[in-house]
Design a protein around this motif. Sequence first.
Motif, PDB file in Angstrom:
ATOM      1  N   SER A  13       0.816  -1.209   0.000  1.00  0.00           N
ATOM      2  CA  SER A  13       0.000   0.000   0.000  1.00  0.00           C
ATOM      3  C   SER A  13       0.851   1.262   0.000  1.00  0.00           C
ATOM      4  N   ASN A  14       2.135   1.101  -0.256  1.00  0.00           N
ATOM      5  CA  ASN A  14       3.095   2.190  -0.153  1.00  0.00           C
ATOM      6  C   ASN A  14       2.903   3.249  -1.228  1.00  0.00           C
ATOM      7  N   PHE A  15       3.194   4.485  -0.872  1.00  0.00           N
ATOM      8  CA  PHE A  15       3.203   5.619  -1.783  1.00  0.00           C
ATOM      9  C   PHE A  15       1.869   5.846  -2.479  1.00  0.00           C
ATOM     10  N   LEU A  16       0.783   5.674  -1.713  1.00  0.00           N
ATOM     11  CA  LEU A  16      -0.520   5.992  -2.285  1.00  0.00           C
ATOM     12  C   LEU A  16      -0.600   7.461  -2.663  1.00  0.00           C
ATOM     13  N   GLU A  17       0.189   8.294  -2.000  1.00  0.00           N
ATOM     14  CA  GLU A  17       0.171   9.721  -2.287  1.00  0.00           C
ATOM     15  C   GLU A  17       1.267  10.124  -3.269  1.00  0.00           C
ATOM     16  N   ARG A  18       1.918   9.197  -3.909  1.00  0.00           N
ATOM     17  CA  ARG A  18       3.034   9.517  -4.811  1.00  0.00           C
ATOM     18  C   ARG A  18       2.629  10.535  -5.862  1.00  0.00           C
ATOM     19  N   GLU A  19       1.477  10.328  -6.484  1.00  0.00           N
ATOM     20  CA  GLU A  19       1.012  11.254  -7.511  1.00  0.00           C
ATOM     21  C   GLU A  19       0.746  12.629  -6.916  1.00  0.00           C
ATOM     22  N   ASP A  20       0.209  12.660  -5.689  1.00  0.00           N
ATOM     23  CA  ASP A  20      -0.032  13.940  -5.024  1.00  0.00           C
ATOM     24  C   ASP A  20       1.270  14.677  -4.770  1.00  0.00           C
ATOM     25  N   ILE A  21       2.297  13.951  -4.342  1.00  0.00           N
ATOM     26  CA  ILE A  21       3.598  14.571  -4.077  1.00  0.00           C
ATOM     27  C   ILE A  21       4.207  15.068  -5.382  1.00  0.00           C
ATOM     28  N   GLU A  22       4.212  14.230  -6.404  1.00  0.00           N
ATOM     29  CA  GLU A  22       4.790  14.625  -7.692  1.00  0.00           C
ATOM     30  C   GLU A  22       4.054  15.808  -8.305  1.00  0.00           C
ATOM     31  N   SER A  23       2.753  15.914  -8.070  1.00  0.00           N
ATOM     32  CA  SER A  23       1.977  17.007  -8.662  1.00  0.00           C
ATOM     33  C   SER A  23       2.349  18.373  -8.070  1.00  0.00           C
TER      34      SER A  23
ATOM     35  N   VAL B  61      12.777  14.357  -7.395  1.00  0.00           N
ATOM     36  CA  VAL B  61      12.042  13.615  -6.369  1.00  0.00           C
ATOM     37  C   VAL B  61      12.334  12.124  -6.492  1.00  0.00           C
ATOM     38  N   ARG B  62      12.768  11.518  -5.380  1.00  0.00           N
ATOM     39  CA  ARG B  62      13.023  10.074  -5.339  1.00  0.00           C
ATOM     40  C   ARG B  62      12.185   9.460  -4.224  1.00  0.00           C
ATOM     41  N   PHE B  63      11.639   8.293  -4.482  1.00  0.00           N
ATOM     42  CA  PHE B  63      10.829   7.567  -3.507  1.00  0.00           C
ATOM     43  C   PHE B  63      11.572   6.309  -3.101  1.00  0.00           C
ATOM     44  N   LEU B  64      11.766   6.136  -1.795  1.00  0.00           N
ATOM     45  CA  LEU B  64      12.490   4.980  -1.274  1.00  0.00           C
ATOM     46  C   LEU B  64      11.672   4.286  -0.199  1.00  0.00           C
TER      47      LEU B  64
END
Length: 130
Positions: free
Chosen positions: A22-32, A42-45
Amino acid sequence: SVNKQSRPVDLVVVVSDNDPVSNFLEREDIESCFDGTSKDKVRFLQNERTSRMSSTGNWNTGILEALSTFGGDCWVAILDEDDEWHESHVETCLKSSTSQECQWVVSGIVRMGKTGESKEPIPDHIPLAK
């Protein structure tokens, strides 16, 4: 607040210790929050050090990513998901570190209530024990 800094950051490392499924459900929100060229910063780890234990594993994962990217001569600023930086936070910290020849800077904290009012301010000066 990271993308609104008066001194833009060179890299944003988002570290999660949530369940990878369920990780990074907000990834698109952060990238936006970042424009086209800034999205490359931006890097996601995934934190695999201290999963769901404490922030220290997240911080260490992010710090090691910054060090592997820039080497030992870099500055790291940490921001938790429920906090915000003042728009001049990075610039102010860098100026303080340069003018005082510091190896690290601890910034002030302003507690805000749910309606935006300032609560119980942190003292401007905290003496260090020797």
